[in-house]
Design a protein around this motif. Structure first.
Motif, PDB file in Angstrom:
ATOM      1  N   LEU A  55       0.831  -1.202   0.000  1.00 29.10           N
ATOM      2  CA  LEU A  55       0.000   0.000   0.000  1.00 29.10           C
ATOM      3  C   LEU A  55       0.868   1.256   0.000  1.00 29.10           C
ATOM      4  N   PRO A  56       0.310   2.369  -0.521  1.00 24.27           N
ATOM      5  CA  PRO A  56       1.056   3.627  -0.469  1.00 24.27           C
ATOM      6  C   PRO A  56       1.104   4.156   0.961  1.00 24.27           C
ATOM      7  N   GLY A  57       2.115   4.966   1.233  1.00 27.68           N
ATOM      8  CA  GLY A  57       2.248   5.592   2.543  1.00 27.68           C
ATOM      9  C   GLY A  57       2.700   7.020   2.369  1.00 27.68           C
ATOM     10  N   ARG A  58       3.650   7.435   3.206  1.00 32.41           N
ATOM     11  CA  ARG A  58       4.102   8.818   3.090  1.00 32.41           C
ATOM     12  C   ARG A  58       4.832   9.019   1.772  1.00 32.41           C
ATOM     13  N   PRO A  59       4.694  10.190   1.154  1.00 33.45           N
ATOM     14  CA  PRO A  59       5.285  10.451  -0.166  1.00 33.45           C
ATOM     15  C   PRO A  59       6.797  10.199  -0.172  1.00 33.45           C
ATOM     16  N   GLY A  60       7.260   9.517  -1.220  1.00 32.79           N
ATOM     17  CA  GLY A  60       8.685   9.272  -1.393  1.00 32.79           C
ATOM     18  C   GLY A  60       9.224   8.083  -0.623  1.00 32.79           C
ATOM     19  N   ALA A  61       8.394   7.456   0.193  1.00 29.86           N
ATOM     20  CA  ALA A  61       8.863   6.330   0.997  1.00 29.86           C
ATOM     21  C   ALA A  61       8.679   5.018   0.245  1.00 29.86           C
ATOM     22  N   VAL A  62       9.581   4.087   0.485  1.00 31.55           N
ATOM     23  CA  VAL A  62       9.549   2.774  -0.149  1.00 31.55           C
ATOM     24  C   VAL A  62       9.361   1.708   0.931  1.00 31.55           C
ATOM     25  N   SER A  63       8.513   0.730   0.662  1.00 30.02           N
ATOM     26  CA  SER A  63       8.386  -0.414   1.568  1.00 30.02           C
ATOM     27  C   SER A  63       9.280  -1.540   1.066  1.00 30.02           C
ATOM     28  N   ARG A  64       9.834  -2.310   2.028  1.00 29.06           N
ATOM     29  CA  ARG A  64      10.737  -3.395   1.667  1.00 29.06           C
ATOM     30  C   ARG A  64      10.386  -4.655   2.447  1.00 29.06           C
TER      31      ARG A  64
ATOM     32  N   CYS B 195       1.549   2.361  -4.609  1.00 31.03           N
ATOM     33  CA  CYS B 195       2.571   1.773  -3.738  1.00 31.03           C
ATOM     34  C   CYS B 195       3.950   1.898  -4.366  1.00 31.03           C
ATOM     35  N   ASP B 196       4.966   1.726  -3.556  1.00 30.63           N
ATOM     36  CA  ASP B 196       6.360   1.678  -4.023  1.00 30.63           C
ATOM     37  C   ASP B 196       7.042   0.624  -3.166  1.00 30.63           C
ATOM     38  N   HIS B 197       7.124  -0.600  -3.696  1.00 35.67           N
ATOM     39  CA  HIS B 197       7.506  -1.746  -2.881  1.00 35.67           C
ATOM     40  C   HIS B 197       8.651  -2.521  -3.525  1.00 35.67           C
ATOM     41  N   VAL B 198       9.560  -3.007  -2.687  1.00 32.28           N
ATOM     42  CA  VAL B 198      10.674  -3.842  -3.139  1.00 32.28           C
ATOM     43  C   VAL B 198      10.635  -5.143  -2.339  1.00 32.28           C
TER      44      VAL B 198
END
Length: 275
Positions: A80-89, A115-118
């Motif tokens: 899921l998306p979170g704070r702008p510019g943050a990536v989940s790993r 989202c931005d996930h690795v």
């Protein structure tokens, strides 16, 4: 949120497996379940929503010589998306000793819009170790576009590289939905089977060099699946793309010896333990 979970399994000397260590932190909670086919089984239970952008999660799995473990998840994981510019790993590190067995069979990872996930996985297998490793990615929830997701998998066998695989989808990966990558499919995944006693998958043999080559399997509904023997060890890799998660799961449960049957058909697999 940061969370660390750890699973350590050892042989009990009587043909069984003991979970010597089983600990986790929300949202990576580990729960032992009834053994399946005599194999110790552990479920990863999500203790919170996510992963959310900014989360850093890590799971380590150690399977000692002669031990056998099956790891599943209760439900799909939704990035899921979170704070702008943050990536989940999410990092998974697994080590399997000689004659040990690990079946890694989680539910799908869903890359929700925004989202931005690795997801990074590294597996080290001793010689004579066995592995069933399934990964599935769904690009967006129903009716929405995909978020950014990167799946990177590294597997070594007996100290030698066996598999290096990486996939990026979402707005930050130009061309990911085009014919060179997913070809418009919204679900994709792979099934790696490492088994010293395996019967090879449906590979074609080069009449000139005698080398085994991969083969594209027959699939329902325009989905695609291919079986590829790997040269770095006694292993086969089945990869697939499909329009939905259900069809993808059927493809990744395909028998090694032939084509993929109709959606929902149950046919015996030649994997060490069926997914």
């Amino acid at each position: 949120m940061r969370a660390v979970a750890r699973l350590v399994a050892v042989a009990d000397g009587r043909g069984g497996t003991v979970l010597r260590e089983l600990r986790g932190e929300s949202p990576l909670l580990l729960r032992q379940a009834a053994a399946e086919d005599g194999v110790a089984t552990v479920y990863v239970v999500g203790g919170a929503a996510g992963p959310l952008a900014g989360d850093d999660l890590r799971l380590t799995v150690e399977v000692g010589p002669g031990a056998a473990v099956r790891v599943r998840t209760i439900a799909a994981s939704v990035a899921l998306p979170g704070r702008p510019g943050a990536v989940s790993r999410m990092r998974v590190e697994a080590v399997v000793g000689a004659a040990g067995t690990l079946h890694w069979l989680p539910e799908q990872l869903v890359a929700a819009a925004g989202c931005d996930h690795v997801a990074e996985s590294r597996v080290e297998l001793a010689e004579e170790a066995r592995l069933t490793w399934r990964e599935e990615l769904v690009c967006g929830r129903y009716g929405e576009s995909a978020g950014n997701a990167v799946l990177a998998t590294s597997v070594d066998y007996a100290g030698r590289p066996l598999l290096r695989q990486s996939l990026a989808v979402g707005p930050a990966a130009p061309g990911w939905a085009g014919p060179a990558v997913l070809g418009g499919a919204t679900a994709t995944g792979s099934l790696l089977v490492v088994d010293p006693d395996r019967r090879p998958g449906p590979a074609e043999v080069d009449a000139v060099g005698g080398a085994a080559r991969g083969r594209v399997l027959q699939t329902p509904g325009g989905a695609l699946a291919a079986w590829l023997p790997l040269t770095g060890g006694p292993a086969d890799l089945l990869t697939a793309t499909a329009a939905d998660a259900h069809t993808l799961r059927v493809l990744l449960s395909a028998p090694a010896g032939g084509g993929v049957g109709p959606v929902g058909a149950r046919r015996p697999a030649r994997c060490p333990s069926p997914p």
